[in-house]
Design a protein around this motif. Structure first.
Motif, PDB file in Angstrom:
ATOM      1  N   THR A  35     -23.374 -19.541 -29.802  1.00 52.09           N
ATOM      2  CA  THR A  35     -22.630 -18.957 -28.683  1.00 52.09           C
ATOM      3  C   THR A  35     -21.500 -18.107 -29.242  1.00 52.09           C
ATOM      4  O   THR A  35     -21.306 -18.037 -30.459  1.00 52.09           O
ATOM      5  CB  THR A  35     -22.078 -20.051 -27.744  1.00 52.09           C
ATOM      6  N   ASN A  36     -20.752 -17.436 -28.365  1.00 48.88           N
ATOM      7  CA  ASN A  36     -19.631 -16.625 -28.837  1.00 48.88           C
ATOM      8  C   ASN A  36     -18.316 -17.383 -28.653  1.00 48.88           C
ATOM      9  O   ASN A  36     -18.246 -18.376 -27.926  1.00 48.88           O
ATOM     10  CB  ASN A  36     -19.588 -15.268 -28.118  1.00 48.88           C
ATOM     11  N   LYS A  42     -13.265 -21.527 -23.755  1.00 47.22           N
ATOM     12  CA  LYS A  42     -13.300 -22.157 -22.431  1.00 47.22           C
ATOM     13  C   LYS A  42     -13.543 -23.657 -22.558  1.00 47.22           C
ATOM     14  O   LYS A  42     -12.900 -24.466 -21.877  1.00 47.22           O
ATOM     15  CB  LYS A  42     -14.390 -21.514 -21.573  1.00 47.22           C
ATOM     16  N   ALA A  43     -14.480 -24.023 -23.431  1.00 44.96           N
ATOM     17  CA  ALA A  43     -14.781 -25.438 -23.639  1.00 44.96           C
ATOM     18  C   ALA A  43     -13.588 -26.161 -24.260  1.00 44.96           C
ATOM     19  O   ALA A  43     -13.225 -27.270 -23.838  1.00 44.96           O
ATOM     20  CB  ALA A  43     -16.017 -25.585 -24.527  1.00 44.96           C
ATOM     21  N   LEU A  44     -12.959 -25.534 -25.251  1.00 41.64           N
ATOM     22  CA  LEU A  44     -11.789 -26.139 -25.891  1.00 41.64           C
ATOM     23  C   LEU A  44     -10.635 -26.286 -24.901  1.00 41.64           C
ATOM     24  O   LEU A  44      -9.895 -27.274 -24.937  1.00 41.64           O
ATOM     25  CB  LEU A  44     -11.344 -25.293 -27.087  1.00 41.64           C
ATOM     26  N   SER A  45     -10.492 -25.303 -24.024  1.00 42.76           N
ATOM     27  CA  SER A  45      -9.444 -25.368 -23.001  1.00 42.76           C
ATOM     28  C   SER A  45      -9.673 -26.558 -22.073  1.00 42.76           C
ATOM     29  O   SER A  45      -8.725 -27.263 -21.701  1.00 42.76           O
ATOM     30  CB  SER A  45      -9.419 -24.062 -22.204  1.00 42.76           C
ATOM     31  N   ASN A  46     -10.937 -26.789 -21.712  1.00 39.74           N
ATOM     32  CA  ASN A  46     -11.265 -27.951 -20.875  1.00 39.74           C
ATOM     33  C   ASN A  46     -10.916 -29.252 -21.585  1.00 39.74           C
ATOM     34  O   ASN A  46     -10.351 -30.175 -20.987  1.00 39.74           O
ATOM     35  CB  ASN A  46     -12.755 -27.942 -20.526  1.00 39.74           C
ATOM     36  N   LEU A  47     -11.266 -29.325 -22.868  1.00 40.08           N
ATOM     37  CA  LEU A  47     -10.968 -30.530 -23.645  1.00 40.08           C
ATOM     38  C   LEU A  47      -9.463 -30.728 -23.785  1.00 40.08           C
ATOM     39  O   LEU A  47      -8.953 -31.844 -23.657  1.00 40.08           O
ATOM     40  CB  LEU A  47     -11.620 -30.435 -25.026  1.00 40.08           C
ATOM     41  N   ARG A  48      -8.753 -29.635 -24.037  1.00 38.65           N
ATOM     42  CA  ARG A  48      -7.292 -29.714 -24.206  1.00 38.65           C
ATOM     43  C   ARG A  48      -6.622 -30.160 -22.909  1.00 38.65           C
ATOM     44  O   ARG A  48      -5.702 -30.987 -22.924  1.00 38.65           O
ATOM     45  CB  ARG A  48      -6.756 -28.350 -24.643  1.00 38.65           C
ATOM     46  N   ARG A  49      -7.083 -29.624 -21.803  1.00 41.07           N
ATOM     47  CA  ARG A  49      -6.497 -29.954 -20.505  1.00 41.07           C
ATOM     48  C   ARG A  49      -6.689 -31.432 -20.165  1.00 41.07           C
ATOM     49  O   ARG A  49      -5.896 -32.022 -19.434  1.00 41.07           O
ATOM     50  CB  ARG A  49      -7.129 -29.070 -19.428  1.00 41.07           C
ATOM     51  N   GLY A  74     -22.459 -23.860 -23.939  1.00 43.03           N
ATOM     52  CA  GLY A  74     -23.914 -23.869 -23.989  1.00 43.03           C
ATOM     53  C   GLY A  74     -24.468 -25.065 -24.753  1.00 43.03           C
ATOM     54  O   GLY A  74     -23.751 -25.705 -25.523  1.00 43.03           O
ATOM     55  N   TYR A  75     -25.761 -25.350 -24.517  1.00 44.60           N
ATOM     56  CA  TYR A  75     -26.417 -26.498 -25.165  1.00 44.60           C
ATOM     57  C   TYR A  75     -25.529 -27.741 -25.066  1.00 44.60           C
ATOM     58  O   TYR A  75     -25.380 -28.505 -26.027  1.00 44.60           O
ATOM     59  CB  TYR A  75     -26.728 -26.196 -26.635  1.00 44.60           C
TER      60      TYR A  75
END
Length: 206
Positions: A35-36, A42-49, A74-75
């Motif tokens: 992925t890019n 975005k995924a890291l932001s979700n985890l951080r939040r 993704g995946y």
């Protein structure tokens, strides 16, 4: 080093890898596969939040919840399982401090034994999380090297890595910056289709 100097003059310091610590870097290295980086952010932001940028918290988090957090990368089912398994394995071995006692070769072999981790991901972790002088090879680097005839089409990951290790001082900061600078060239100039060779800072080296 002439190529490195030209790229550094063109782009400046890259400050890569963008992470607040080794655990976040390793998490990002797994998420960025196939992925890019925008999706990874975005995924890291979700985890951080949700205060999940920690191996201990990832282990405690239900797999279904972890999947939702990293879905943008993704995946997500595959990656969430691999991430959880890796976190458990690292903690079981005594954590990153314990792994850091291994030699660079031992550490590389350890990560390559983990599910879903290949040479590029392992070397990224060694360079950016453990500060070991291991040059990371990716698709951008191979494309640039082949177009400049530094490598031929049959040369593999190991050959490419040996090329840079032989040509550069064995210094973590240089390996770090050079890899990040080559990524900039690959993204912005040395594209798979319609490369912008005449505008590229590496055009004089063709």
């Amino acid at each position: 080093m002439t190529v490195y100097g030209s790229l550094h003059s063109a782009f400046g310091p890259q400050h890569w890898w963008p992470a607040t610590g080794s655990e976040e870097m390793i998490i990002g290295a797994l998420l960025t596969q196939n992925t890019n980086w925008k999706n990874v952010e975005k995924a890291l932001s979700n985890l951080r939040r949700n205060d999940l940028l920690s191996f201990h918290y990832i282990i405690k988090t239900p797999l279904s919840q972890l999947e939702k957090m990293i879905k943008p990368a993704g995946y997500f089912r595959q990656k969430s399982l691999r991430l959880k398994t890796l976190a458990e394995t690292i903690i079981a071995t005594g954590g990153l401090d314990s792994l850091d006692l291994l030699t660079t070769l031992e550490l590389r072999e350890w990560f390559l034994r983990q599910s879903g981790i290949g040479p590029e991901t392992a070397d990224s972790i060694l360079l950016y999380a453990f500060k070991r002088p291991v040059f990371v090879i990716d698709a951008y680097t191979l494309r640039i090297c082949r177009r400049h005839n530094w490598l031929n089409d049959k040369d593999n990951y190991r050959k490419a890595q040996e090329f840079f290790t032989r040509k550069l001082p064995l210094k973590v900061d240089i390996f770090n910056e050079f890899h990040a600078l080559l990524v900039q060239i690959g993204k912005n100039f040395c594209r798979t289709k319609k490369p912008l060779c005449q505008e590229c800072p590496l055009e004089p080296f063709l």
